[in-house]
Design a protein around this motif. Structure first.
Motif, short mmCIF file in Angstrom:
data_model
loop_
_atom_site.label_atom_id
_atom_site.label_comp_id
_atom_site.label_asym_id
_atom_site.label_seq_id
_atom_site.Cartn_x
_atom_site.Cartn_y
_atom_site.Cartn_z
N HIS A 126 3.99 9.22 23.77
CA HIS A 126 3.71 10.37 22.92
C HIS A 126 4.29 10.18 21.52
O HIS A 126 5.25 9.42 21.33
CB HIS A 126 4.28 11.66 23.53
N LEU A 127 3.69 10.90 20.58
CA LEU A 127 4.13 10.91 19.18
C LEU A 127 4.21 12.37 18.75
O LEU A 127 3.24 13.12 18.91
CB LEU A 127 3.11 10.16 18.32
N ALA A 128 5.37 12.78 18.24
CA ALA A 128 5.57 14.16 17.79
C ALA A 128 5.72 14.21 16.28
O ALA A 128 6.31 13.31 15.68
CB ALA A 128 6.80 14.77 18.46
N ILE A 129 5.17 15.27 15.69
CA ILE A 129 5.24 15.44 14.24
C ILE A 129 5.56 16.90 13.95
O ILE A 129 4.89 17.81 14.45
CB ILE A 129 3.92 15.06 13.57
N PRO B 62 0.81 -1.21 0.00
CA PRO B 62 0.00 0.00 0.00
C PRO B 62 0.85 1.27 0.00
O PRO B 62 2.04 1.24 0.26
CB PRO B 62 -0.81 -0.13 1.30
N ARG B 63 0.20 2.36 -0.25
CA ARG B 63 0.87 3.66 -0.35
C ARG B 63 1.35 4.14 1.02
O ARG B 63 0.66 4.01 2.02
CB ARG B 63 -0.11 4.67 -0.94
N TRP B 64 2.55 4.70 1.05
CA TRP B 64 3.07 5.44 2.19
C TRP B 64 4.10 6.42 1.65
O TRP B 64 4.53 6.32 0.49
CB TRP B 64 3.70 4.51 3.24
N ASP B 65 4.55 7.37 2.48
CA ASP B 65 5.58 8.31 2.02
C ASP B 65 6.31 8.90 3.21
O ASP B 65 5.93 8.69 4.35
CB ASP B 65 4.98 9.43 1.16
N THR B 66 7.36 9.63 2.95
CA THR B 66 8.13 10.45 3.90
C THR B 66 9.06 9.66 4.81
O THR B 66 10.25 9.89 4.81
CB THR B 66 7.20 11.33 4.76
N ASP C 291 0.13 19.12 3.81
CA ASP C 291 1.18 18.11 3.66
C ASP C 291 2.50 18.74 4.07
O ASP C 291 2.54 19.79 4.68
CB ASP C 291 1.23 17.59 2.22
N GLY C 292 3.61 18.06 3.76
CA GLY C 292 4.92 18.61 4.07
C GLY C 292 5.41 18.32 5.47
O GLY C 292 6.26 19.05 6.00
N TYR C 293 4.92 17.25 6.09
CA TYR C 293 5.35 16.89 7.44
C TYR C 293 6.63 16.05 7.41
O TYR C 293 6.95 15.41 6.42
CB TYR C 293 4.25 16.11 8.16
N GLU C 294 7.32 16.03 8.55
CA GLU C 294 8.49 15.19 8.71
C GLU C 294 8.06 13.82 9.27
O GLU C 294 6.91 13.63 9.66
CB GLU C 294 9.49 15.84 9.67
N THR C 295 9.00 12.87 9.29
CA THR C 295 8.72 11.54 9.83
C THR C 295 8.30 11.65 11.30
O THR C 295 8.92 12.36 12.07
CB THR C 295 9.97 10.66 9.72
#
Length: 274
Positions: free
Chosen positions: A126-129, A65-69, A113-117
């Motif tokens: 926690h999860l940071a973006i 499936p599709r993924w990116d970054t 869009d344009g986010y980092e990993t």
């Protein structure tokens, strides 16, 4: 690494190079024997909606499936997070560990869009973006609830904020050369000068707690305490138990978070011209 139609692989035996597609993103699957490569090397018009799954032992290429970054692994193992980016909205999607990404039925829906990993904290809470294409945001979400608990704008400079969890805090590099130490629970931040005017371009945390910070032509190591022993195995189990596997068709029905930023900007520009 993939570039200019060739794939380069580093192993203990040395460097090997082979002809092949120039992928925009590469990540080792959690099983260690599969390489996830995006977009698909297929010459079909839908190649951007798929990825290649390359078996490293045989070289066999499968379809995924599709993924990116980029792909982030939860510190407890057993789960990864990646992005499905679009100008109108980006999905942060999650998949259990395995040779192929099999996304689950809960995702974060982010504007633009344009986010980092994504980056997980050492305890898995926690999860940071960092990103997006229009704002230098750093957002923090609880896991597994996915509730946003913090959003910080690091300034108007177009340098993308670099973030990492380490020594019990979230660290964010700033365009003016400082390193912001963010206490997520207390919602407090303290800035530490690191570079004289040069923007911080990368921040990474070692397993032993040290931070590695890059800026200009310098690389700085900062001592820190090791992360907590609990990496959050129960949180991963809770998330997987509360979700089910979904297909690409299911993502087509995800609602966007209101009017996208690009459309609001375009409307404002049209009004100013008008």
């Amino acid at each position: 690494m993939s570039a200019e139609g060739r794939t380069h692989q580093w192993t203990p035996a040395g460097l090997s190079t082979s002809d092949g597609p120039a992928y925009h993103g590469l990540a080792f699957g959690p099983d260690g024997g599969t390489l996830w490569a995006t977009p698909s090397s297929s010459d079909e018009p839908t190649a951007w909606n798929r990825c290649d799954l390359i078996d490293l032992a045989s070289g066999t290429v499968g379809d995924g499936p599709r993924w990116d970054t980029g792909v982030a692994t939860h510190p407890a193992g057993g789960l990864v997070a990646t992005l499905r980016s679009d100008q109108g909205a980006t999905l942060v999607v999650f998949a259990p560990a395995g040779p192929a990404p099999r996304f689950r039925s809960r995702a974060l829906v982010l504007d633009a869009d344009g986010y980092e990993t994504p980056v997980f904290s050492a305890d898995g809470r926690h999860l940071a973006i960092a990103g997006n294409a229009y704002e230098n945001l750093v957002q923090v979400f609880e896991f597994p609830s996915l509730r946003r608990v913090l959003a910080v704008n690091t300034g108007e400079d177009r340098t993308r904020p670099a973030v990492a969890f380490g020594a019990g805090a979230l660290w964010a590099g700033t365009p003016n050369g400082t390193l912001a130490e963010i206490d997520v629970d207390r919602r407090e931040a303290v800035e530490h000068p690191v570079f004289d005017g040069a923007p911080v371009t990368a921040v990474a945390a070692a397993a032993t707690g040290e931070l590695v910070v890059a800026g200009g032509d310098e690389l700085v190591f900062l001592a820190g305490a090791a992360g907590p022993p609990d990496a959050g195995e129960a949180r991963v189990a809770e998330f997987l138990a509360a979700t089910t596997e979904v297909t690409d068709d299911d993502f087509e029905t995800v609602p966007t978070p209101g009017e996208p930023t690009w459309l609001r900007l375009q409307t404002a520009l049209d009004a100013r011209r008008g």
